[in-house]
Design an enzyme around this catalytic site. Structure first.
Site, PDB file in Angstrom:
ATOM      1  N   THR A 174       0.829  -1.160   0.103  1.00 52.48           N
ATOM      2  CA  THR A 174      -0.185   0.062  -0.086  1.00 52.48           C
ATOM      3  C   THR A 174       0.993   1.156  -0.045  1.00 52.48           C
ATOM      4  OG1 THR A 174      -1.727  -1.259   1.030  1.00 52.48           O
ATOM      5  CG2 THR A 174      -1.876   1.271   1.205  1.00 52.48           C
ATOM      6  N   LYS A 193       0.800   5.147   8.182  1.00 51.90           N
ATOM      7  CA  LYS A 193       1.378   5.507   7.007  1.00 51.90           C
ATOM      8  C   LYS A 193       0.404   5.832   6.049  1.00 51.90           C
ATOM      9  CE  LYS A 193       2.347   2.096   4.549  1.00 51.90           C
ATOM     10  NZ  LYS A 193       1.820   1.588   3.287  1.00 51.90           N
ATOM     11  N   LYS A 206      -7.145   1.718  -2.771  1.00 52.38           N
ATOM     12  CA  LYS A 206      -6.711   1.247  -1.652  1.00 52.38           C
ATOM     13  C   LYS A 206      -6.814   2.279  -0.482  1.00 52.38           C
ATOM     14  CE  LYS A 206      -5.330  -1.598   1.441  1.00 52.38           C
ATOM     15  NZ  LYS A 206      -3.955  -2.415   1.743  1.00 52.38           N
TER      16      LYS A 206
END
Length: 288
Positions: A98, A241, A173
C-alpha cells in the site's frame, strides 16, 4: 496453469502466506526479505533464497513486491541492488505494497522505458485473507497485462478488480483504508460502550454483526478485542502510513476528510504509547 518463475520481495505477515499459495500452485518462487531467518519456513517449503532484490528478480517472469513504506518501494526498485538493475524487458513487476499513487505512476513510467510491464496491486483482507487465499486485489496499470496475470492473482485472491490506469489501484486502496481507519473507531466505541454497560459482548456481536452494523472489522477484529488479542493482521504503524498518504492525496484534491484526520490523531497517540507493532484493533486501548 503453466508454472511461472516468480520473484517475491518482502515476506512479512501477508507476503509469506501469498508465497505459500504460489508454491502450492506449482510456481517456482525466489524470495528476498531483509532477515533471512524469517524466511526459513518458506525455504523449507521449496522457495529459493536470494541475497538482494536484484538477485530475486534476475531471470524471473513475474516479480512481486510487498514491503512496508513508499521509501522501501523506492529502494527495492531503484536501489543499487534493486529490481530495475536486473529485470529484463518483458518482465511483469507487481507492487502489492500500500503505497503512494504518484509513486505507482513513476514506477510504471520507468518500467515502460525498459520494456517492463508494471502493475500496482494493493490488497485487502489482512492476515486472515492472506492465509485463506481470499484477498481482495485492486489493480492499476495496463488492462491487457492485468488480464494476463489474473490466473496468478486467483491463486491467492478472490475479489480481483481492475481499477484503471497506473495509480488507480493505490487510489482504490486509499478508499479502503479510509473506511478501515475510521470504521475501527465505531467498532472500538461499540465494544467500550457494551463492556461498560456490563453486556455479554459475545451475544452482542451475534446480534449486531448480522444487522446493518455488520462489517469485516466487526466480525473479525471485535472478537480479537474481547480476547485481548492485539497481534497484527495489519500494523498500527502501517495504517498511520496509509492515513498520511490518503490525507496528502486529499489535500492535493482540495478535499477535507475530518473523520480520517480524527482517526489518525487517535492512532498517532497509540503510536506514541508504544502500540505501533500491534494490530489496528489495539485502538481499543484509547478507551481504556
Amino acid at each position: 496453469m503453466e508454472a511461472k518463475k516468480i520473484g517475491f520481495v518482502g515476506t512479512g505477515v501477508m507476503g509469506a502466506s501469498i508465497v505459500k499459495h504460489l508454491i502450492s500452485a506449482g510456481h517456482e518462487v525466489t524470495i528476498y526479505t531483509r532477515t533471512k531467518s524469517k524466511a526459513d519456513a518458506l525455504i523449507s517449503l521449496g522457495a529459493k533464497w536470494a541475497a538482494t532484490p536484484a538477485e530475486a528478480s534476475k531471470g524471473q517472469q513475474i516479480i512481486f513486491t510487498m514491503v512496508g513504506y513508499p521509501i522501501d518501494v523506492e529502494e527495492v526498485y531503484n536501489g543499487e541492488q534493486g529490481i530495475f538493475s536486473s529485470a529484463t524487458a518483458g518482465t511483469i513487476v507487481v507492487d502489492m505494497t500500500t503505497s503512494e499513487p504518484t509513486l505507482a505512476q513513476k514506477l510504471y513510467a520507468q518500467a515502460k522505458e525498459m520494456g517492463i510491464h508494471s502493475l500496482d496491486a494493493p490488497v485487502s483482507g489482512g492476515d486472515i485473507g492472506a492465509k485463506n487465499g481470499t484477498l481482495s486485489l485492486m489493480i492499476g496499470g495496463d488492462q491487457e497485462v492485468f488480464e494476463q496475470l489474473k490466473p496468478i492473482f486467483e491463486v491467492f485472491g478472490e475479489n480481483i478488480v481492475y481499477q484503471g490506469n497506473a495509480g488507480a489501484g493505490q487510489h482504490t486502496k486509499m478508499c479502503n483504508q479510509i473506511v478501515i481507519a475510521s470504521g475501527m473507531i465505531g467498532v472500538c466505541e461499540s465494544m467500550a460502550y457494551g463492556l461498560s454497560a456490563g453486556l455479554k459482548m459475545e451475544d452482542v456481536l451475534r446480534s449486531i454483526t448480522a444487522g446493518a452494523a455488520g462489517s469485516w472489522s466487526l466480525s473479525n477484529l471485535a472478537p480479537r478485542i474481547l480476547n485481548e488479542d492485539l497481534d497484527p493482521g495489519f500494523y498500527i504503524k502501517h495504517i498511520i502510513k496509509d492515513m498520511k498518504i490518503a490525507l496528502d492525496e486529499a489535500e492535493r484534491m482540495n478535499l477535507q476528510l475530518p473523520g480520517l484526520s480524527l482517526a489518525k490523531s487517535m492512532y498517532d497517540k497509540l503510536l506514541e504509547e508504544g502500540y505501533g507493532e500491534n494490530g489496528t484493533q489495539a485502538l481499543i486501548k484509547y478507551y481504556r
